[in-house]
Design a protein around this motif. Structure first.
Motif, PDB file in Angstrom:
ATOM      1  N   LEU A   1       0.945  -1.361   0.474  1.00 33.74           N
ATOM      2  CA  LEU A   1       0.293  -0.044  -0.149  1.00 33.74           C
ATOM      3  C   LEU A   1       1.394   1.403   0.308  1.00 33.74           C
ATOM      4  O   LEU A   1       1.053   2.042  -0.680  1.00 33.74           O
ATOM      5  CB  LEU A   1      -0.864  -0.036   1.160  1.00 33.74           C
ATOM      6  N   ALA A   2       1.856   0.943   0.941  1.00 29.55           N
ATOM      7  CA  ALA A   2       2.669   2.624   0.666  1.00 29.55           C
ATOM      8  C   ALA A   2       3.804   2.323  -0.664  1.00 29.55           C
ATOM      9  O   ALA A   2       3.769   4.452  -1.482  1.00 29.55           O
ATOM     10  CB  ALA A   2       3.951   2.330   1.683  1.00 29.55           C
ATOM     11  N   THR A   3       3.871   1.360  -1.537  1.00 27.62           N
ATOM     12  CA  THR A   3       3.871   1.720  -2.906  1.00 27.62           C
ATOM     13  C   THR A   3       2.923   2.449  -3.715  1.00 27.62           C
ATOM     14  O   THR A   3       3.118   3.062  -4.799  1.00 27.62           O
ATOM     15  CB  THR A   3       4.609   0.390  -3.327  1.00 27.62           C
ATOM     16  N   ALA A   4       1.739   2.041  -3.377  1.00 27.06           N
ATOM     17  CA  ALA A   4       0.409   2.140  -3.866  1.00 27.06           C
ATOM     18  C   ALA A   4       0.612   3.862  -4.132  1.00 27.06           C
ATOM     19  O   ALA A   4      -0.214   4.548  -4.826  1.00 27.06           O
ATOM     20  CB  ALA A   4      -0.614   1.345  -4.101  1.00 27.06           C
ATOM     21  N   VAL A   5       0.208   4.290  -2.815  1.00 31.39           N
ATOM     22  CA  VAL A   5       0.511   5.733  -2.205  1.00 31.39           C
ATOM     23  C   VAL A   5       1.553   6.581  -3.198  1.00 31.39           C
ATOM     24  O   VAL A   5       0.909   7.881  -3.106  1.00 31.39           O
ATOM     25  CB  VAL A   5       0.668   5.842  -0.897  1.00 31.39           C
ATOM     26  N   ARG A   6       2.545   5.974  -3.641  1.00 33.42           N
ATOM     27  CA  ARG A   6       3.176   7.036  -4.036  1.00 33.42           C
ATOM     28  C   ARG A   6       2.677   8.014  -5.314  1.00 33.42           C
ATOM     29  O   ARG A   6       3.277   8.683  -5.907  1.00 33.42           O
ATOM     30  CB  ARG A   6       4.906   6.250  -4.598  1.00 33.42           C
ATOM     31  N   ARG A   7       1.843   6.434  -6.246  1.00 33.46           N
ATOM     32  CA  ARG A   7       1.445   7.373  -7.589  1.00 33.46           C
ATOM     33  C   ARG A   7      -0.379   7.969  -7.444  1.00 33.46           C
ATOM     34  O   ARG A   7      -0.550   8.314  -8.023  1.00 33.46           O
ATOM     35  CB  ARG A   7       1.073   5.879  -8.405  1.00 33.46           C
TER      36      ARG A   7
END
Length: 136
Positions: free
Chosen positions: A56-62
């Motif tokens: 989810l933290a990776t998804a939040v980057r975009r």
């Protein structure tokens, strides 16, 4: 911790085992499939939660998630976690499905909301990634 509230409340209201999900998670660890346990369940829950938090933290980057987007992500995670694990692990399959789905929804909502908060604002910078998740 708050993501386990729905299944805990369900267990308390129905007279079920409040640690059943913890024990079932313990069977996910190698060599423990037929040996559920509380300690191994805690380890498995931390590992799985850390993995999904990093995703989810990776998804939040975009894309900003917030609580609503996180809740939707939590439902998708439930479909993966419970769909795959329920087929292969009898202890997971035996858990009441509704409360487990709600646990995942709460996990996603809380995680999405927390990841949406700017980090490092005291130094004039913002970041939405968690330490240790930046390599994903």
């Amino acid at each position: 911790m708050v993501s386990g509230i729905p299944s805990t409340v369900h267990a308390l209201l129905t007279g079920g085992d409040v640690l059943a999900a913890t024990r079932a998670a313990g069977t996910l660890l190698p060599g423990r499939r037929d040996r559920p346990g509380i300690a191994t369940g805690l380890i498995a829950h931390v590992a799985v939660s850390t993995f999904w938090t990093c995703v989810l933290a990776t998804a939040v980057r975009r894309h900003r998630l917030g609580a609503g987007g996180g809740a939707v992500a939590g439902l998708a995670i439930a479909a993966l976690d419970l769909g795959i694990a329920a087929r292969a692990y009898p202890a997971v399959r035996a858990l009441p499905r509704g409360p487990q789905i709600l646990d995942h929804l709460v996990f996603g909502a809380v995680t999405g909301a927390l990841l949406d908060r700017p980090q490092g604002t005291d130094q004039g910078t913002t970041s939405t990634t968690s330490p240790g998740c930046s390599e994903l």
